[in-house]
Design a protein around this motif. Structure first.
Motif, PDB file in Angstrom:
ATOM      1  N   GLY A   1       0.790  -1.227   0.000  1.00  0.00           N
ATOM      2  CA  GLY A   1       0.000   0.000   0.000  1.00  0.00           C
ATOM      3  C   GLY A   1       0.819   1.272   0.000  1.00  0.00           C
ATOM      4  O   GLY A   1       0.285   2.366   0.176  1.00  0.00           O
ATOM      5  N   THR A   2       2.133   1.165  -0.222  1.00  0.00           N
ATOM      6  CA  THR A   2       2.978   2.352  -0.317  1.00  0.00           C
ATOM      7  C   THR A   2       3.361   2.582  -1.780  1.00  0.00           C
ATOM      8  O   THR A   2       3.251   1.690  -2.617  1.00  0.00           O
ATOM      9  CB  THR A   2       4.257   2.224   0.531  1.00  0.00           C
ATOM     10  OG1 THR A   2       5.031   1.115   0.059  1.00  0.00           O
ATOM     11  CG2 THR A   2       3.908   2.032   2.010  1.00  0.00           C
TER      12      THR A   2
ATOM     13  N   THR B   1      -4.075   8.645  -3.692  1.00  0.00           N
ATOM     14  CA  THR B   1      -2.716   8.691  -3.157  1.00  0.00           C
ATOM     15  C   THR B   1      -2.657   9.729  -2.043  1.00  0.00           C
ATOM     16  O   THR B   1      -3.294  10.787  -2.120  1.00  0.00           O
ATOM     17  CB  THR B   1      -1.677   9.043  -4.240  1.00  0.00           C
ATOM     18  OG1 THR B   1      -2.002  10.318  -4.807  1.00  0.00           O
ATOM     19  CG2 THR B   1      -1.618   7.986  -5.327  1.00  0.00           C
TER      20      THR B   1
ATOM     21  N   SER C   1      -4.348   3.620  -2.487  1.00  0.00           N
ATOM     22  CA  SER C   1      -5.441   2.656  -2.376  1.00  0.00           C
ATOM     23  C   SER C   1      -6.339   2.803  -3.595  1.00  0.00           C
ATOM     24  O   SER C   1      -6.293   3.818  -4.297  1.00  0.00           O
ATOM     25  CB  SER C   1      -6.250   2.880  -1.095  1.00  0.00           C
ATOM     26  OG  SER C   1      -6.842   4.163  -1.111  1.00  0.00           O
TER      27      SER C   1
ATOM     28  N   THR D   1       1.230   6.644   0.572  1.00  0.00           N
ATOM     29  CA  THR D   1       0.374   5.462   0.513  1.00  0.00           C
ATOM     30  C   THR D   1      -0.620   5.601  -0.630  1.00  0.00           C
ATOM     31  O   THR D   1      -0.902   6.701  -1.098  1.00  0.00           O
ATOM     32  CB  THR D   1      -0.385   5.268   1.837  1.00  0.00           C
ATOM     33  OG1 THR D   1      -1.177   6.424   2.107  1.00  0.00           O
ATOM     34  CG2 THR D   1       0.576   5.011   2.982  1.00  0.00           C
TER      35      THR D   1
END
Length: 147
Positions: free
Chosen positions: A62-63, A95, A87, A85
């Motif tokens: 997730g980074t 971001t 998603s 991060t």
């Protein structure tokens, strides 16, 4: 001519084994996976900044890490890094940038996902479409000379 009974019995007995073998093979084949953001993506241009290329690596944890390079007349004239991060929820890539050029930052961006394949990522922010292509290495090409 009629086949002997033992030949007919063998043929019939082999049919279920054949079906079982085929079913086993099909079960062993992995289902086609949906395309993933995880990986390295290269964009030759930014629609809001002429001459800027970018590389972004979306990691499975997730980074992300992203670099931008600005080119003029075949030379690099600008450079920026970002990390944070990422998603994806309901067709939106989000971001959260925690660092820019190593300094603490807090920037959040959301992009509508127009399309995602194994080789191309197309996202939109307002009226700007960003297109990137999956690459194997985090490596920029040379700046174009414009000739």
């Amino acid at each position: 001519m009629i086949a002997p009974l033992h030949v007919v019995a063998r043929r019939r007995r082999g049919l279920p084994h054949t079906f079982a073998f085929v079913a086993l093979c099909l079960a062993a084949v992995p289902a086609w996976a949906e395309p993933s953001f995880v990986g390295i993506w290269y964009s030759a241009y930014q629609p809001d900044e002429p001459g800027v290329m970018s590389l972004i690596e979306f990691r499975a944890d997730g980074t992300f890490y992203e670099e931008f390079r600005k080119c003029e007349d075949g030379d690099y004239v600008g450079y920026q890094t970002e990390s944070g991060t990422w998603s994806v929820v309901d067709g939106v890539e989000r971001t959260v940038t925690d660092t820019i050029n190593g300094d603490a930052a807090k920037t959040e961006d959301s992009y509508a996902i127009e399309s995602l394949t194994n080789t191309e990522r197309r996202i939109r922010m307002e009226d700007q479409v960003f297109v990137s292509h999956r690459v194997a290495k985090f490596e920029f090409p040379h700046c174009p000379t414009g000739t």
